[in-house]
Scaffold this motif. Structure first.
Motif, PDB file in Angstrom:
ATOM      1  N   ARG A 114       0.826  -1.211   0.000  1.00  0.00           N
ATOM      2  CA  ARG A 114       0.000   0.000   0.000  1.00  0.00           C
ATOM      3  C   ARG A 114       0.861   1.263   0.000  1.00  0.00           C
ATOM      4  N   PHE A 155     -14.947   8.814  -9.205  1.00  0.00           N
ATOM      5  CA  PHE A 155     -15.990   8.504  -8.218  1.00  0.00           C
ATOM      6  C   PHE A 155     -17.213   9.342  -8.554  1.00  0.00           C
ATOM      7  N   PHE A 201      -9.292  13.733  -3.448  1.00  0.00           N
ATOM      8  CA  PHE A 201      -9.452  12.508  -2.656  1.00  0.00           C
ATOM      9  C   PHE A 201      -8.129  11.903  -2.177  1.00  0.00           C
ATOM     10  N   ASP A 256      -6.783  14.024   0.605  1.00  0.00           N
ATOM     11  CA  ASP A 256      -7.531  13.831   1.858  1.00  0.00           C
ATOM     12  C   ASP A 256      -7.095  12.549   2.544  1.00  0.00           C
ATOM     13  N   MET A 257      -6.848  11.547   1.716  1.00  0.00           N
ATOM     14  CA  MET A 257      -6.572  10.225   2.248  1.00  0.00           C
ATOM     15  C   MET A 257      -5.138  10.133   2.787  1.00  0.00           C
ATOM     16  N   PHE A 258      -4.197  10.751   2.085  1.00  0.00           N
ATOM     17  CA  PHE A 258      -2.793  10.446   2.399  1.00  0.00           C
ATOM     18  C   PHE A 258      -1.892  11.631   2.727  1.00  0.00           C
ATOM     19  N   ILE A 276     -10.813  -3.720   9.673  1.00  0.00           N
ATOM     20  CA  ILE A 276      -9.545  -3.258  10.232  1.00  0.00           C
ATOM     21  C   ILE A 276      -9.547  -1.735  10.306  1.00  0.00           C
ATOM     22  N   ASP A 315      -7.913   3.861   7.194  1.00  0.00           N
ATOM     23  CA  ASP A 315      -6.685   4.553   6.806  1.00  0.00           C
ATOM     24  C   ASP A 315      -6.653   5.959   7.407  1.00  0.00           C
ATOM     25  N   ARG A 316      -7.785   6.602   7.389  1.00  0.00           N
ATOM     26  CA  ARG A 316      -7.881   7.987   7.823  1.00  0.00           C
ATOM     27  C   ARG A 316      -9.183   8.161   8.590  1.00  0.00           C
ATOM     28  N   MET A 337     -11.728  10.733   7.176  1.00  0.00           N
ATOM     29  CA  MET A 337     -12.493  10.300   6.012  1.00  0.00           C
ATOM     30  C   MET A 337     -13.581   9.310   6.423  1.00  0.00           C
ATOM     31  N   LEU A 378      -9.504   2.839  -6.134  1.00  0.00           N
ATOM     32  CA  LEU A 378      -9.201   2.984  -4.703  1.00  0.00           C
ATOM     33  C   LEU A 378      -7.997   2.135  -4.324  1.00  0.00           C
ATOM     34  N   VAL A 398      -5.761   2.616  -1.001  1.00  0.00           N
ATOM     35  CA  VAL A 398      -6.849   2.662  -0.024  1.00  0.00           C
ATOM     36  C   VAL A 398      -7.387   1.248   0.169  1.00  0.00           C
ATOM     37  N   ASN A 399      -7.709   0.894   1.401  1.00  0.00           N
ATOM     38  CA  ASN A 399      -8.379  -0.374   1.672  1.00  0.00           C
ATOM     39  C   ASN A 399      -9.837  -0.208   1.251  1.00  0.00           C
ATOM     40  N   TYR A 404     -13.071   1.137   3.345  1.00  0.00           N
ATOM     41  CA  TYR A 404     -13.524   2.500   3.074  1.00  0.00           C
ATOM     42  C   TYR A 404     -14.993   2.526   2.648  1.00  0.00           C
TER      43      TYR A 404
END
Ligand SMILES: Nc1ncnc2c1ncn2[C@@H]1O[C@H](COP(=O)(O)OP(=O)(O)O)[C@@H](O)[C@H]1O
Ligand SMILES: [Mg+2]
Lengths: 255, 234
Positions: A74, A90, A101, A104-106, B6, B9-10, B13, B107, B112-113, B117
């Motif tokens: 990942r 999306f 996105f 925001d996520m990383f 699990i 990730d964030r 979000m 994703l 991203v999992n 998510y």
């Protein structure tokens, strides 16, 4: 540098990839070409790890992707951007939210920094004033551009594009090709593009790998490709009778 | 499917998605829950009234019957089944559509999992919000019974109101809420599983949605029996 060594992939007992070995170089647009159904998408998704290969190695800068833990995989994926055949935006998010996105996520950017980065990427793909639209409200070419912006927003080291031209008119297709090639050189990205479009091959094919029925049959660049002796490749390039006759004429005059 | 549960990730979000899901799965179901509960409360009351022929049985027991039917069975199980149809098909088709249009792959490529998510916020939203829908349904259903009484004259308002307060067992509400939470997990995870594993095109998305609804409905009925035996057996 991405290297695939002897990778094979089966679906329900049927072999789709046959011991493919290939390398992709940084700062170049590497093309995987071949007919529909030849295995381009499966090869690309195998390299990214969306398909698990049945045999072989996949090396990212000499690290074997298949031996990494899911967490390491990942982490590596955060360095990848991908442009999917159908754009894969999306559809519940606006253009701007789509591009933001991954941030925001990383990322740990502030909201203002994120907005600036999003606008920068939108500008880079020549798409301004579309921020608040939804993907369903965009043309195919615009969707592709948003998808490119989303793919580059985290400054990827690797960019994967699956048939970036599919469904686009030749002129728009050329714009998208040019954009991918420019971005690749500008940011020194290792870019891999799947295509069956000969225009793209001639325009941006710095390295070209030809796949036929799941086997690698030829590799070279766009300057060498017209002179290749590989039968399947010639059949692919000179698909129409018109093109075949032209090729015969060239071969006769040059010999 | 283990990937669903699990650590996100964030967290930010995850909270944002959970609020969106509360809106799309929960708030948007309030209307249908109110409508069916009013009508079912009314029908249960009238049916009990017209089947009651023995003059020795006091009429206020009709109110008690309507109340306990709503509390024990209707507001959890029947509402659960209706939500399995509404919410379940919505979840399966949404996730199935994302699968076939490669949004789930997108994703995953980002790192991203995707299962976590997409699915965990739905489960959380339903587990938090569906108990409120159940309790709402109880009130509205009992109110529907009262409306039926006064509009048809089948029973006096006084008898009904006396009945709905008579021999009230608070544990029935706990029992119903526990069932609702289990059903909420079923209604979200089962259709999500079918949607997540779709292969093919729009037709297969449709099939996955149907299968998700049917499977979750059967599981609801099964767990209804199991939980009733566990919680109410003396
Ligand atoms: N998920 C899958 N399951 C089974 N077969 C697949 C799957 N994906 C691709 N294939 C098969 O693999 C072959 C190569 O497909 P693909 O890589 O999509 O071709 P293309 O070169 O057009 O991208 C095709 O015969 C296709 O039917
Ligand atoms: Mg393909």
């Amino acid at each position: 540098m991405i290297v695939a060594e002897k990778i094979s992939k089966y679906f329900n007992g049927e072999r789709v990839l046959h011991d493919i070995s290939v390398s992709f170089e940084p700062g170049k647009t590497n093309l995987i070409i071949g007919k529909s159904g030849s295995g381009k998408t499966v090869l690309m998704k195998s390299i990214i790890g969306l398909h698990i290969v049945d045999n072989g190695k996949i090396l990212y800068n000499d690290r074997n992707f298949l031996l990494m833990s899911p967490k390491e995989q990942r982490e590596l994926r955060k360095e990848m951007g991908m442009l999917f055949q159908g754009s894969a935006l999306f559809d519940s998010l606006t253009v701007e939210e789509n591009i933001q996105f991954p941030l925001d996520m990383f990322s740990n950017m502030s909201d203002r920094e994120k907005r600036e980065r999003v606008n920068f990427c939108l500008k880079r793909v020549n798409l301004e004033k579309a921020n608040k639209l939804f993907p369903g409200e965009l043309s195919g070419g615009m969707q592709k551009r948003v998808a490119i912006a989303r793919a580059i927003v985290l400054n990827p080291r690797y960019l994967f594009c699956d048939e970036p031209n599919s469904g686009l008119d030749p002129k728009t297709a050329l714009v998208i090709d040019k954009l991918i090639s420019d971005i690749t050189h500008e940011y020194n990205i290792t870019t891999i593009v799947n295509t069956h479009d000969m225009n793209s091959v001639m325009e941006i094919g710095e390295k070209v790998v030809f796949i036929h029925e799941g086997r690698k049959c030829w590799e070279g660049n766009n300057l060498q490709i017209l002179n290749s002796k590989d039968e399947a490749l010639n059949d692919f390039i000179f698909a129409s009778d018109f093109a075949k006759r032209a090729k015969q004429n060239i071969d006769q005059t040059s010999s | 499917m283990g990937k669903v549960f699990i650590k996100p990730d964030r967290w930010k979000m995850y909270y944002r998605q959970t609020f969106r899901e509360i809106e799309s799965l929960g708030l948007n179901s309030i209307g249908i829950v109110i409508i069916i509960s009013i009508f079912m409360g009314a029908v249960i009351t009238l049916q009990t009234r017209y089947n009651l022929e023995n003059p020795l049985i006091p009429l206020y027991l009709i109110g008690l019957t309507a109340r306990d039917t709503m509390l024990l069975e209707f507001s959890s199980t029947i509402v659960g089944l209706i939500l399995a149809g509404k919410v379940g098909s919505n979840i399966a088709s949404e996730i199935g559509h994302m699968r076939i249009t490669e949004q789930i792959d997108a994703l995953e490529v980002m790192g991203v999992n995707s299962a976590g998510y997409l699915i965990l916020p739905k489960v959380t939203a339903a587990v938090l919000f569906n108990p409120l829908l159940t309790i709402l349904s109880m009130f509205v259903g009992v109110f529907g019974g009262w409306l039926a009484c006064i509009s048809t004259g089948a029973l006096t308002s006084t008898d009904y109101i006396y009945g709905i307060q008579y021999w009230f067992v608070p544990f029935y509400i706990t029992y119903s809420v526990i069932k609702t939470i289990v059903f909420a997990i079923i209604i979200t995870t089962v259709p999500a599983y079918f949607g997540y594993n779709v292969k093919g095109g729009a037709l297969e998305v449709g099939h996955s949605s149907t299968r998700g609804v049917v499977t979750s409905s059967i599981l609801i009925l099964l767990f209804n029996v199991i939980l009733t035996q566990l919680l109410l057996a003396k």
